[in-house]
Design a protein around this motif. Structure first.
Motif, short mmCIF file in Angstrom:
data_model
loop_
_atom_site.label_atom_id
_atom_site.label_comp_id
_atom_site.label_asym_id
_atom_site.label_seq_id
_atom_site.Cartn_x
_atom_site.Cartn_y
_atom_site.Cartn_z
N LEU A 36 0.83 -1.20 0.00
CA LEU A 36 0.00 0.00 0.00
C LEU A 36 0.87 1.25 0.00
O LEU A 36 1.95 1.27 0.60
N PRO A 37 0.41 2.32 -0.66
CA PRO A 37 1.17 3.58 -0.66
C PRO A 37 1.29 4.13 0.77
O PRO A 37 0.41 3.95 1.60
N ASP A 38 2.39 4.81 1.02
CA ASP A 38 2.64 5.36 2.36
C ASP A 38 1.54 6.30 2.82
O ASP A 38 1.14 6.27 3.99
N ASP A 39 1.01 7.15 1.92
CA ASP A 39 -0.03 8.09 2.36
C ASP A 39 -1.30 7.34 2.76
O ASP A 39 -1.97 7.71 3.73
N PHE A 40 -1.62 6.26 2.08
CA PHE A 40 -2.77 5.45 2.47
C PHE A 40 -2.55 4.86 3.86
O PHE A 40 -3.45 4.90 4.71
N LYS A 41 -1.36 4.32 4.10
CA LYS A 41 -1.06 3.70 5.40
C LYS A 41 -1.11 4.73 6.52
O LYS A 41 -1.62 4.44 7.60
N GLU A 42 -0.61 5.92 6.27
CA GLU A 42 -0.64 6.97 7.30
C GLU A 42 -2.07 7.40 7.61
O GLU A 42 -2.44 7.56 8.77
N ILE A 43 -2.88 7.58 6.58
CA ILE A 43 -4.27 7.98 6.78
C ILE A 43 -5.06 6.86 7.43
O ILE A 43 -5.94 7.10 8.27
N ASP A 98 -5.07 2.54 -7.10
CA ASP A 98 -4.06 1.79 -7.84
C ASP A 98 -2.75 1.91 -7.07
O ASP A 98 -2.23 3.00 -6.89
N THR A 99 -2.23 0.78 -6.60
CA THR A 99 -1.03 0.78 -5.78
C THR A 99 0.25 0.75 -6.63
O THR A 99 1.34 0.80 -6.08
N ALA A 100 0.10 0.69 -7.97
CA ALA A 100 1.27 0.55 -8.84
C ALA A 100 1.55 1.76 -9.72
O ALA A 100 2.68 1.92 -10.18
N GLN A 101 0.54 2.60 -9.97
CA GLN A 101 0.75 3.73 -10.87
C GLN A 101 -0.14 4.91 -10.51
O GLN A 101 -1.02 4.78 -9.68
N THR A 102 0.14 6.04 -11.14
CA THR A 102 -0.68 7.23 -10.93
C THR A 102 -1.42 7.56 -12.21
O THR A 102 -0.95 7.21 -13.29
N PRO A 103 -2.55 8.24 -12.13
CA PRO A 103 -3.16 8.66 -10.88
C PRO A 103 -3.56 7.46 -10.04
O PRO A 103 -3.97 6.43 -10.57
#
Length: 147
Positions: A36-43, A98-103
């Motif tokens: 999971l992206p760091d910002d998701f984990k922090e939130i 999407d945990t692999a690319q943006t957006p």
């Protein structure tokens, strides 16, 4: 974009006493076999899903429906891409991370759910570069609703 800390302060003013443990986040990564992206984990340490900004985000733990069960269900039912996390299902649409690319966050029409793998949407989706951006959008919507 605001920092996660400032987003948390705004969230705490609206929804005090909503505490999540790091183990819940680790369980999500383990069961879904993705990073999971760091910002998701922090939130996720202060937001456990629920109604915010008019959108009902799936719970992160044992409540039903929850992100783990719903993501696994879609993987089985429609060959949902492994890098995606199913966040919410507003009327006639779907919101994924999407945990692999943006957006990273895509809010698309339900008719485009099968186009998530290659992003060849019939109707242009709403997107946010990061989960933090999306959460800040929801928080702004919630603040406006509560005024």
């Amino acid at each position: 974009m605001n920092t996660i800390q400032s987003i948390k302060k705004r969230y705490d003013l609206l929804f005090p006493d909503n505490v999540i443990t790091p183990q819940v986040v680790a369980k999500m990564e383990q069961q879904l076999q993705l990073q999971l992206p760091d910002d998701f984990k922090e939130i996720a340490l202060f937001f456990n899903g629920g109604l915010i900004g008019g959108i009902s985000i799936f719970s992160y733990d044992h409540y039903t429906p929850n992100i783990i069960e719903e993501t696994l269900r879609l993987r089985k039912d429609i060959q949902f891409p492994h890098s995606l996390l199913f966040l919410a299902e507003p009327a006639e649409s779907i919101i994924v991370l999407d945990t692999a690319q943006t957006p990273a966050v895509i809010w698309c029409d339900s008719i485009d759910v099968h186009q998530l793998h290659d992003r060849s949407f019939q109707i242009a989706p709403d997107t946010w570069h990061t989960f933090g951006d999306f959460f800040e959008y929801l928080l702004t919507q919630e603040e406006a609703e509560q005024e």
